[in-house]
Design an enzyme around this catalytic site. Structure first.
Site, PDB file in Angstrom:
ATOM      1  N   GLY A 107      76.012 -55.609 158.107  1.00 56.73           N
ATOM      2  CA  GLY A 107      75.915 -54.942 156.676  1.00 56.73           C
ATOM      3  C   GLY A 107      75.816 -56.122 155.590  1.00 56.73           C
ATOM      4  CG  HIS A 331     105.891 -45.391 152.319  1.00 57.73           C
ATOM      5  ND1 HIS A 331     106.329 -45.712 153.674  1.00 57.73           N
ATOM      6  CD2 HIS A 331     104.814 -46.159 152.536  1.00 57.73           C
ATOM      7  CE1 HIS A 331     105.609 -46.439 154.295  1.00 57.73           C
ATOM      8  NE2 HIS A 331     104.815 -46.775 153.603  1.00 57.73           N
ATOM      9  CD  GLU A 332     101.770 -45.646 149.791  1.00 59.15           C
ATOM     10  OE1 GLU A 332     101.385 -46.709 149.267  1.00 59.15           O
ATOM     11  OE2 GLU A 332     101.492 -45.246 151.156  1.00 59.15           O
TER      12      GLU A 332
HETATM   13  P1  ATP Z   1      73.585 -55.294 160.831  1.00 57.36           P
HETATM   14  O1  ATP Z   1      74.385 -56.330 161.195  1.00 57.36           O
HETATM   15  O2  ATP Z   1      74.598 -54.098 160.709  1.00 57.36           O
HETATM   16  O3  ATP Z   1      72.347 -54.695 161.075  1.00 57.36           O
HETATM   17  P2  ATP Z   1      72.714 -56.067 158.381  1.00 57.36           P
HETATM   18  O4  ATP Z   1      73.346 -57.580 158.115  1.00 57.36           O
HETATM   19  O5  ATP Z   1      71.283 -56.371 158.836  1.00 57.36           O
HETATM   20  O6  ATP Z   1      73.502 -55.192 159.013  1.00 57.36           O
HETATM   21  P3  ATP Z   1      71.180 -54.841 156.349  1.00 57.36           P
HETATM   22  O7  ATP Z   1      70.812 -53.782 157.102  1.00 57.36           O
HETATM   23  O8  ATP Z   1      70.332 -55.924 155.656  1.00 57.36           O
HETATM   24  O9  ATP Z   1      72.512 -55.390 156.852  1.00 57.36           O
HETATM   25  O10 ATP Z   1      71.964 -54.214 154.961  1.00 57.36           O
HETATM   26  C1  ATP Z   1      72.399 -52.838 154.826  1.00 57.36           C
HETATM   27  C2  ATP Z   1      72.141 -52.486 153.345  1.00 57.36           C
HETATM   28  O11 ATP Z   1      73.256 -52.761 152.676  1.00 57.36           O
HETATM   29  C3  ATP Z   1      70.931 -52.671 152.816  1.00 57.36           C
HETATM   30  O12 ATP Z   1      69.768 -51.999 152.809  1.00 57.36           O
HETATM   31  C4  ATP Z   1      71.232 -52.941 151.323  1.00 57.36           C
HETATM   32  O13 ATP Z   1      71.170 -51.840 150.485  1.00 57.36           O
HETATM   33  C5  ATP Z   1      72.993 -53.391 151.418  1.00 57.36           C
HETATM   34  N1  ATP Z   1      72.906 -54.863 151.320  1.00 57.36           N
HETATM   35  C6  ATP Z   1      73.406 -55.504 152.302  1.00 57.36           C
HETATM   36  N2  ATP Z   1      73.579 -56.788 151.990  1.00 57.36           N
HETATM   37  C7  ATP Z   1      72.892 -56.895 150.727  1.00 57.36           C
HETATM   38  C8  ATP Z   1      72.842 -58.283 149.953  1.00 57.36           C
HETATM   39  N3  ATP Z   1      73.214 -59.243 150.183  1.00 57.36           N
HETATM   40  N4  ATP Z   1      72.362 -57.699 148.750  1.00 57.36           N
HETATM   41  C9  ATP Z   1      71.905 -56.537 148.332  1.00 57.36           C
HETATM   42  N5  ATP Z   1      72.040 -55.571 149.007  1.00 57.36           N
HETATM   43  C10 ATP Z   1      72.673 -55.636 150.363  1.00 57.36           C
END
Ligand code: ATP
Length: 492
Positions: A107, A331-332
């Protein structure tokens, strides 16, 4: 077309045989079996290479759509100059760039970067995932790899372009170390085919192909993939820091109506460890919460609740008993009070409303730091242990609610030991037996447990006051908590 002609011919033959008085039942049975077999093979992609369809996104993504990855984008752009200036490279006899590897946590925007690379180089873009190439049937993966490269050339020709970028996500599935899989013949054949295709890419071709691979586990890749001439540029895509998170939040809220009280900087500070995908989800969830609340704009509270939702999951309807709720509040309150004493101004929210797996939680904003001192780690340990210590102090016993706190405490204690910060001095982790490690960690935890017990005893009134307020209001903002500390909260 061929299929229709064959079906028509077969039907005509059947009618002819029927009129001639032949028994057509065995033929019908055979035909039926043939159709089922064809359908099964076709489904598995074993009949034609065309049955495998890579993904071509319609919307163009540019590097401006990617936030918080300035260094990685810069590195990638530099590598892409090879593709943009391919004519010059050819005349200088420079070998073309064939592969770029993007590695980093899920992500973080690796797919986005590959798509932006296609826009930047005016190339057609094809995407596939490593797992799509792996079938139990030997040879299918290799056939799909061939088809993917063929498709890239074809697509570029049809689009009138002379460049194509093939993006392979989850590269470790298809490019794992050879011989490491149980059905290794198929895996090895597929990887070998990819290597063959990459070796065949040259400067003299009509279509220049660049393969961009993405992985979360570069350590699993076969070394043959990483040698010069294959994926020889390695771009690391890391989790964004505070500035990066702010940039990504700005990007993903730019098409949403924000209220005047929205402070994205504070949300960026609260979302330590979030990836771009998490932040996109925060912006989206906040808009959904605003819509549900019939608010025409997104307010700060919507964003904050969205952070909780993305971090811990959906609120759950489970209602603990009155006694359990009081225990949760105590706790919290313990965690929140000690967090404010150890790191003043760090608590952003404390709640006893259950979400996902958490019955209650205290959220702190953390600084992006890469190095920690023993004092800092011990402070974190005290915060972890404060929930159980507060239960001990006000209720006279503990509960299972501290299970995760203790796991985290043990992890922190081990970090202290293996980093050479404990009284054991600099140690080789491998030479420490499990028992030695356990004893050293237990010792560190015991010292901090004693300290946190004393701290809470000293501030018992405040602890009771915060717990009482939490029980009544369910959630307290960081500012409310701090005002209780300055005015000296009392239990009601
Ligand atoms: P994976 O390793 O799970 O395949 P990835 O690194 O390829 O993930 P992406 O698929 O490019 O991640 O990102 C998923 C979504 O998260 C994108 O469609 C976007 O909406 C958001 N996102 C991730 N990174 C960024 C960034 N650096 N800037 C803006 N949006 C981002």
């Amino acid at each position: 077309m061929l299929k229709e002609l064959a079906a028509g011919g077969a039907l005509g033959l059947l009618i002819f045989l029927l009129f001639q008085g032949y028994d057509v039942a065995p033929l019908l049975l055979l035909g039926g079996m043939g159709v089922v077999l064809y359908w099964l093979l076709d489904k598995k992609g074993m009949l034609t290479a065309r049955s495998y369809a890579p993904y071509y996104p319609r919307q163009n993504i540019s590097f401006e759509d990617i936030g918080g990855q300035a260094a990685a984008v810069q590195e990638l752009k530099e590598a892409l100059e090879f593709l943009r200036r391919s004519d010059q490279l050819h005349s200088m006899g420079i070998r073309p760039l064939k592969g770029i590897l993007l590695s980093g946590p899920p992500g973080t925007g690796k797919t986005l970067m590959a798509r932006a690379a296609a826009t930047y180089t005016d190339a057609v873009f094809l995407a596939a995932s490593g797992s799509e190439f792996i079938e139990v049937y030997a040879g299918v993966g290799a056939q799909r790899i061939r088809s993917l490269f063929r498709e890239a050339r074809c697509l570029a020709r049809r689009a009138g372009k002379n460049r194509a970028i093939i993006f392979i996500d989850e590269l470790e599935v298809l490019g794992g170390k050879r011989g490491s899989h149980s059905s290794h013949l198929e895996y090895d054949q597929t990887l070998n085919q990819l290597l063959v295709e990459m070796d065949g890419l040259g400067t003299g071709e009509d279509t220049q192909i660049l393969v961009i691979g993405a992985t979360n586990r570069p350590d699993l890749l076969d070394p043959a993939l990483l040698r010069p001439g294959r994926f020889d540029r390695h771009v690391k895509v890391e989790l964004p820091d505070r500035e990066g998170r702010l940039e990504i939040l700005r990007l993903h809220t730019s098409n949403k109506p924000l209220g005047p009280d929205v402070n994205l900087e504070s949300i960026a500070r609260e979302t330590f460890g979030f990836s771009g995908a998490h932040l996109e989800s925060v912006a989206n969830e906040a808009a959904i919460l605003a819509l549900r609340a019939n608010s025409p704009v997104i307010r700060q509270k919507h964003l904050q609740e969205a952070v909780d939702k993305v971090m811990l999951g959906e609120k759950i309807g489970r209602k603990p008993s009155k006694e359990e709720l009081y225990r949760l509040a105590v706790h919290e309150a313990g965690h929140a009070l000690v967090a404010e004493l150890v790191q003043p101004g760090s608590v952003t929210r404390v709640t006893i409303a259950s979400r996902g797996q958490a019955l209650g939680y205290t959220r702190q904003k953390l600084d992006d730091a890469y190095l920690y001192t023993r004092e800092h780690l011990e402070g974190q340990l005290r915060i972890c242990l404060a929930g159980a210590a507060a239960e001990d102090l006000l209720l006279g016993n503990r509960s299972t609610g501290s299970l995760n706190d203790f796991k985290e405490a043990v992890r922190l204690a081990k970090v202290i030991i293996v980093s050479g910060l404990s009284d054991l001095g600099v140690v080789d982790e491998e030479c420490l037996s499990k028992e030695q490690m356990h004893r050293a960690a237990a010792e560190i935890i015991k010292v901090q447990e004693k300290k946190v017990g004393e701290l809470l005893l000293q501030h018992r009134d405040l602890l009771e006051g915060i717990a009482g307020r939490l029980l009544r209001e369910e959630t307290l903002k960081g500012e409310t908590l701090r005002s209780l500390l300055t005015t000296g909260a009392r239990a009601s």
